[in-house]
Structure formats: structure tokens, C-alpha cells
Scaffold this motif. Structure first.
Motif, mmCIF file in Angstrom:
data_model
loop_
_atom_site.group_PDB
_atom_site.id
_atom_site.type_symbol
_atom_site.label_atom_id
_atom_site.label_comp_id
_atom_site.label_asym_id
_atom_site.label_seq_id
_atom_site.Cartn_x
_atom_site.Cartn_y
_atom_site.Cartn_z
ATOM 1 N N LEU A 40 45.108 -95.949 61.955
ATOM 2 C CA LEU A 40 44.014 -95.194 61.333
ATOM 3 C C LEU A 40 43.144 -94.517 62.376
ATOM 4 O O LEU A 40 42.657 -93.404 62.177
ATOM 5 N N LYS A 74 42.907 -90.739 61.750
ATOM 6 C CA LYS A 74 41.667 -90.346 61.077
ATOM 7 C C LYS A 74 40.419 -90.430 61.961
ATOM 8 O O LYS A 74 39.407 -89.806 61.652
ATOM 9 N N SER A 85 30.977 -94.338 49.793
ATOM 10 C CA SER A 85 32.161 -93.608 49.336
ATOM 11 C C SER A 85 32.725 -92.734 50.442
ATOM 12 O O SER A 85 33.950 -92.599 50.578
ATOM 13 N N SER A 143 34.681 -95.033 52.914
ATOM 14 C CA SER A 143 35.915 -95.632 52.381
ATOM 15 C C SER A 143 36.929 -94.575 51.974
ATOM 16 O O SER A 143 38.111 -94.668 52.315
ATOM 17 N N ASP A 144 36.466 -93.543 51.271
ATOM 18 C CA ASP A 144 37.395 -92.552 50.734
ATOM 19 C C ASP A 144 37.976 -91.642 51.810
ATOM 20 O O ASP A 144 39.112 -91.173 51.678
ATOM 21 N N TYR A 145 37.213 -91.383 52.859
ATOM 22 C CA TYR A 145 37.740 -90.516 53.927
ATOM 23 C C TYR A 145 39.028 -91.093 54.501
ATOM 24 O O TYR A 145 40.003 -90.375 54.743
ATOM 25 N N PHE A 146 39.068 -92.397 54.698
ATOM 26 C CA PHE A 146 40.242 -93.027 55.305
ATOM 27 C C PHE A 146 41.397 -93.183 54.316
ATOM 28 O O PHE A 146 42.485 -93.601 54.704
ATOM 29 N N SER A 147 41.150 -92.828 53.058
ATOM 30 C CA SER A 147 42.214 -92.879 52.061
ATOM 31 C C SER A 147 42.850 -91.516 51.830
ATOM 32 O O SER A 147 43.815 -91.410 51.065
ATOM 33 N N THR A 148 42.328 -90.478 52.469
ATOM 34 C CA THR A 148 42.903 -89.139 52.303
ATOM 35 C C THR A 148 44.213 -89.047 53.082
ATOM 36 O O THR A 148 44.436 -89.810 54.035
ATOM 37 N N ASP A 195 46.962 -88.411 55.744
ATOM 38 C CA ASP A 195 46.796 -88.251 57.190
ATOM 39 C C ASP A 195 47.344 -86.923 57.687
ATOM 40 O O ASP A 195 47.200 -86.589 58.856
ATOM 41 N N SER A 200 39.625 -83.312 54.667
ATOM 42 C CA SER A 200 39.442 -84.664 54.135
ATOM 43 C C SER A 200 37.979 -84.947 53.824
ATOM 44 O O SER A 200 37.631 -85.402 52.724
#
Length: 582
Positions: A39, A43, A69, A72-77, A79, A86
Motif C-alpha cells: 500500500l 498509494k 472516510s 479509509s476510502d482513499y486506500f480502497s481505490t 491502485d 483517487s
């Protein structure tokens, strides 16, 4: 063993502190996500600070939601996405949620009582800092003793004492986000502060505290206490991030699994290789060797792709080879080639790919005895465009659209193959030296590759249009002249050759659609592939109007003579109808 470069890991020191100050409740919120391993490479690290508005009794919820949000959400976009894509997608989603909450609350009629807050965020990735900003918190950078403000306050002052936020999360359905990026260096210090802190701290105090205190938590607390003593009446929050080492990555984390593998030897038909039986050599060129193989365990066919000897000597092309499987693993679409699942340990560098029982469009076109029907070509191009669209949603450019890289089977199903020239925006951020290197096939490449302009989805659109043109008439719209140009001035000497010169049966509006997608200036092409496909299937009235205007401008005498003749004929018909009624 493949030659892989070493890279340093991005690392920082973090200090942060927040206090309600003279208020009963702290409506500020802050957070940080120091990612590790994969990650971190893909990211980066993220830091965010938010400030609620004092007139709202729910803005502390907005602040906490915005920061939580975002982190947490940025790292779920995906890669494959750029940092900018993102982060902005995540911030816009958060704004939509906050706005919806505001619309369902008393803030519907008074936004100052809604779910409203500011948000300022910092993302560090490789050797870049990415700044995202909405509101009046601030982000500073201290570099070589100089303190620089990187954000602009979104606040309108009505007087020396009265002001209001001109931009914030949760106020409107859409939010405008300030973005910038700067290169970072070891010992750079970034400071995020809410207005309750920075309004009571001058640059001298900030410099003195950061110079004298190595423990950043202590420095953040001391700055907050100093602002409080200076008379701050608001919540006070400060984050301090000091860059220790930065990451220079030349071949990206996607190649890590290959680092301890050897190059595969030349394979022969009938040979057993890593549990696969080699059945046929499909293709052998300067980049790779493709073999049809049989999985003896799964009892199914697949394609083995092995880097050629020439590619093994070119680090950039080798990295592209690693990237190809990385791309294929992330896209699941019926018109995009998939990887063949490999469950056994590897000892050599190779890809296992889906086997398609068909032929390339190059092979298919060679056996056509008559010119291909327009409808058939449009159906082929439509399927290719569907595959391209999903790649573009992942911010991946194919960059080598040509008949050789498109498979067609007996059911006329189309599959886009070969991602060895692809560009991934998210990867390019930590691979800048190869970000804009043109790796496609010259005859199909967009002109921007040759004159040093940035590529985009419209570059793939150009290549798709060239392939459409070629499938219909086996010619190129600009011959091979584009590849000889190195400037916009040279491009201006080129002219589109109407496809009707080779295929008179093709309608004017269809030719006009091709011409638009094949504009030398990417800004003049279609905004989206879907628009191009639509105009290949339907008559665009705008093209008809242009055709009529062009005809009048080209031969006005003939145009007016023809129009007069038509009007005369209508008058005669009218007279005959009057005097000789049925």
C-alpha cells in the motif's frame, strides 16, 4: 536473474495535537494513515485535517466523517488510479453524503447549521506531495529554512471582523477542490493547521519551535499552547510531518514477484515446462515468445508468454512485460484478455494467459475475399471500445491498438490483447522516467506521441479510428507521415485522406465521424469513445449540415444553379397541378 533496481522506502516522522481551546466542544478532527509495504508503494501516506463551523451543532460529525472516510476510502481505490483521481473521487463522495445529511436536517434551510466542514489533505507518494484543499485550514511546507503556504483560504471578508467560508464540504451538491503537487526532499516539513492555530502564530514562532524541538508531538502541542496564549478563541489543531526518506522506484512493486526468478530458456514443441506441455509456437518477435500450452493438472489450454532475449537487455521493456500481467489481473471484462490462474511456484519469468480459439484481426482480414461490410467493422470496433472503456475507467491506456492485438473467434467475439505497451497512471507516478515513452506501433499511434505531448484516452481513440479505417480499406488515413513529424508545425502540413477515395460506398456522415476521431489535435476529437461509436452507427445531423455548407463553399455557382433548378421544377409542378387538376 533479472536486473531489478533497489529503492528506498518513503518514511516520515509525525507529530500532532488538538485542543478545544476556549470552546466547550472540539469540532476539529485530524488523522493520518501511514501505510506499509504494498500500500505504501501504490498509494503512499495520507494526512487530513478538518474544521467544523461553530454555528452548527453537527459539524463535528461532518469533520470526523470527512477525515475518517478520506483516510479509509482513499486506500480502497484502484491502485491503477492516480493520486489525484483517487482522492478527488473520495472527497466528492464524502461531500455528496454530507450534503444529503444537510438536506435531511435543519441545515436544509440554513447551511450554517448543516453537516458542513473544511478539509485539507496531504498525500505523500514516492517523491511527490499531493495537496487537496477545501476551506480555510492551511498546509505549509518548511524547506531550507523557508516557510511557504501551499493552500489558499476559501474565506470572504466582509469587514475586519466579519467573514464567511466561500467553500466547504456539505454545502452544495458539488464541491470545487483545490489541487497541487510539489516534489519533496528529505527534511521537508509539512504543517497542517486549522484557523484557530495559524491566526495566532507568526512565521518566526513556527520556525523557532520546529528548529528547537525534534519531537514533533511536543512541537505541535507547544504551537497550540502558544496560539492559545496569544488569544485564540477557536479550536486548535496542528499536524506536523517531517520527511525522512523518499522513494525513488524504477520498476515498481508490480515486479517484486519476479526479482528472484530466472529468464526462461527457449522452449520446444513437446517440451514439459513447469507443469505445462508446449504444443505450438504461436508467435516469436523481438519482445516476446508466445506458446500454446496444455495444463496437465487442470487439463485445459493456455498461452505462455516469455520475454525474448532482446527484451531481457532493455530494462524499460522488461518493466513493461512485468506490468502486462499486473494490468490483466485487475481487469475483468469479456472483451479484455484475462490471465490464466497459476497456482504453482514459478522458477522462471513468464505469464500465463487465457487461450482464445481464434485469430488476430490481421489474420482474419487477410482471408476476406471482399471488402468488409461497414456493419461488420462497426460491430468489431464497438466490442474493442467496450474493452477500452473499462481500461480507461482504471486509468489505463492500451497504447497499441492495432489489428494484430485484437482477437476474433468463430462467433465473432472480440478480445483485446497485449498490454505490453500500456500506461497506468497510478504506476507512472512512481515511474516518471518512463511515463510518456511511446511503445506502440508507429502506423497506429496518435500524433501527440511524436511531438512530446501528454497522451490521454483520446490517444487510444485515435488508434481505434485508424484501425477502423484500415479494416474498411486496408489503407492508413495519413499514410505513414505522422511518425515523421516532431512538431505541431509539421503536423499542420498533413491532411486527412477521405476513406471514400478507397471505398466510395461509405456515406459522408460515416467518413465525417472517422475524420473527427482522427483529428491531429486531440482536443478536436470526441470527448468519449461512446460518442465515436454512436456516430459510426447513427447519422449525426451536424455532419450533414457541414457537408451542405462545404458543398456551397466549394462550388457556390453550381450550388445556386442546382437550387434554382429545383425551385423552378417545383413552380412548374405547381402550375400544372392548378391548370390540370386530376
Amino acid at each position: 536473474m533479472p536486473k531489478t533496481s533497489k529503492f528506498s522506502q518513503l518514511s516520515v516522522q509525525l507529530g500532532q495535537y488538538s485542543h478545544a481551546g476556549r470552546k466547550a466542544e472540539n469540532q476539529d478532527f485530524y488523522g493520518a494513515s501511514l501505510a506499509e509495504n504494498y500500500l505504501l508503494q501504490q498509494k503512499g501516506m495520507a494526512f487530513a485535517i478538518a474544521d467544523g463551523i461553530s454555528s452548527s451543532n453537527v459539524s463535528h460529525i461532518a469533520s470526523e466523517t470527512a477525515v475518517s472516510s478520506f483516510l479509509s476510502d482513499y486506500f480502497s481505490t484502484p491502485d491503477s488510479w492516480r493520486v489525484k483521481t483517487s482522492a478527488e473521487r473520495v472527497i466528492n463522495a464524502c461531500n455528496s453524503w454530507l450534503y444529503a445529511q444537510t438536506q435531511q436536517s435543519q441545515g436544509r434551510f440554513d447551511k450554517d447549521r448543516g453537516y458542513v466542514c473544511t478539509l485539507s489533505a496531504l498525500i505523500l507518494k514516492a517523491n511527490q506531495a499531493h495537496i487537496f484543499h477545501i476551506g480555510d485550514a492551511r498546509i505549509y511546507r518548511l524547506q531550507s529554512g523557508q516557510l511557504e503556504q501551499l493552500t489558499i483560504d476559501h474565506r470572504v471578508w466582509l469587514s475586519s471582523k466579519e467573514s464567511y467560508l466561500s467553500r466547504a464540504l456539505g454545502v452544495n451538491q458539488k464541491v470545487e477542490i483545490d489541487y497541487c503537487s510539489v516534489e519533496i526532499y528529505p527534511d521537508d516539513i509539512f504543517i497542517l493547521m486549522t484557523d484557530g492555530a495559524y491566526e495566532y502564530l507568526d512565521k518566526t514562532i513556527i520556525l523557532d519551535v520546529l528548529t528547537q524541538h525534534q519531537q514533533l508531538d511536543e512541537a505541535a502541542k507547544l504551537l497550540v499552547e502558544t496560539a492559545y496564549e496569544q488569544g485564540s478563541s477557536d479550536n486548535l489543531t496542528i499536524q506536523i510531518i517531517k520527511v525522512q526518506t523518499i522513494s525513488y522506484v524504477s520498476n515498481g512493486n508490480f515486479s517484486a514477484e519476479y526479482q528472484n526468478l530466472s529468464f526462461a530458456p527457449n522452449l520446444e514443441v513437446g517440451q514439459s515446462f513447469e507443469g505445462y506441455q508446449i504444443q505450438k509456437i504461436l508467435r516469436h518477435n523481438h519482445r516476446s515468445c508466445l506458446y500454446l500450452a496444455y495444463d496437465e493438472v487442470q487439463q485445459s489450454s493456455l498461452v505462455l508468454k516469455v520475454p525474448s532475449a532482446d527484451l531481457q537487455q532493455d530494462q524499460c521493456l522488461l518493466e513493461q512485460f512485468f506490468l502486462e500481467e499486473w494490468v490483466a489481473k485487475r481487469i475483468d471484462h469479456p472483451h479484455v484478455l484475462a490471465v490464466y490462474p497459476h497456482f504453482r511456484p514459478k522458477n522462471f519469468i513468464y505469464h500465463t494467459l487465457q487461450y482464445i480459439d481464434g485469430q488476430t484481426l490481421t489474420q482474419w482480414l487477410a482471408i476476406q475475399k471482399q471488402p468488409v461490410e461497414i456493419a461488420q467493422v462497426v460491430e468489431i470496433i464497438t466490442q474493442v471500445a467496450k474493452g477500452l472503456n473499462v481500461m480507461h475507467r482504471f486509468e489505463i491506456l492500451h497504447q497499441d491498438i492495432r489489428p494484430e492485438n485484437v482477437m476474433i473467434d468463430a462467433q465473432q467475439h472480440i478480445t483485446l490483447i497485449d498490454f505490453g505497451s500500456s500506461s497506468v497512471k497510478g504506476i507512472a507516478e512512481f515511474q516518471p522516467q518512463h511515463a510518456h515513452r511511446a511503445l506502440g506501433t508507429l502506423a497506429y499511434m496518435a500524433p501527440e506521441y511524436f511531438i512530446g505531448q501528454l497522451s490521454s484516452t483520446r490517444s487510444d481513440q485515435f488508434s481505434l479510428a485508424v484501425m477502423t479505417y484500415y479494416l474498411l480499406c486496408k489503407q492508413l488515413p495519413y499514410a505513414t507521415d505522422i511518425a515523421k513529424c516532431r512538431s505541431k508545425k509539421q503536423l499542420k502540413t498533413l491532411h486527412y485522406q477521405s476513406i471514400q477515395a478507397y471505398r466510395p460506398d461509405i456515406p459522408d456522415w460515416f467518413d465525417a465521424a472517422l475524420q473527427k476521431a482522427l483529428q491531429l489535435d486531440p482536443d478536436q476529437r470526441y470527448e468519449a469513445l461512446s460518442e465515436f461509436i454512436h456516430d459510426l452507427k447513427h447519422v449525426n445531423p451536424e455532419f450533414l449540415r457541414k457537408a451542405h455548407s462545404h458543398l456551397m463553399a466549394k462550388n457556390p455557382l453550381w450550388f445556386w444553379q442546382s437550387l434554382s433548378a429545383i425551385l423552378l421544377l417545383l413552380i412548374i409542378v405547381g402550375i400544372v397541378a392548378i391548370y390540370y387538376p386530376h
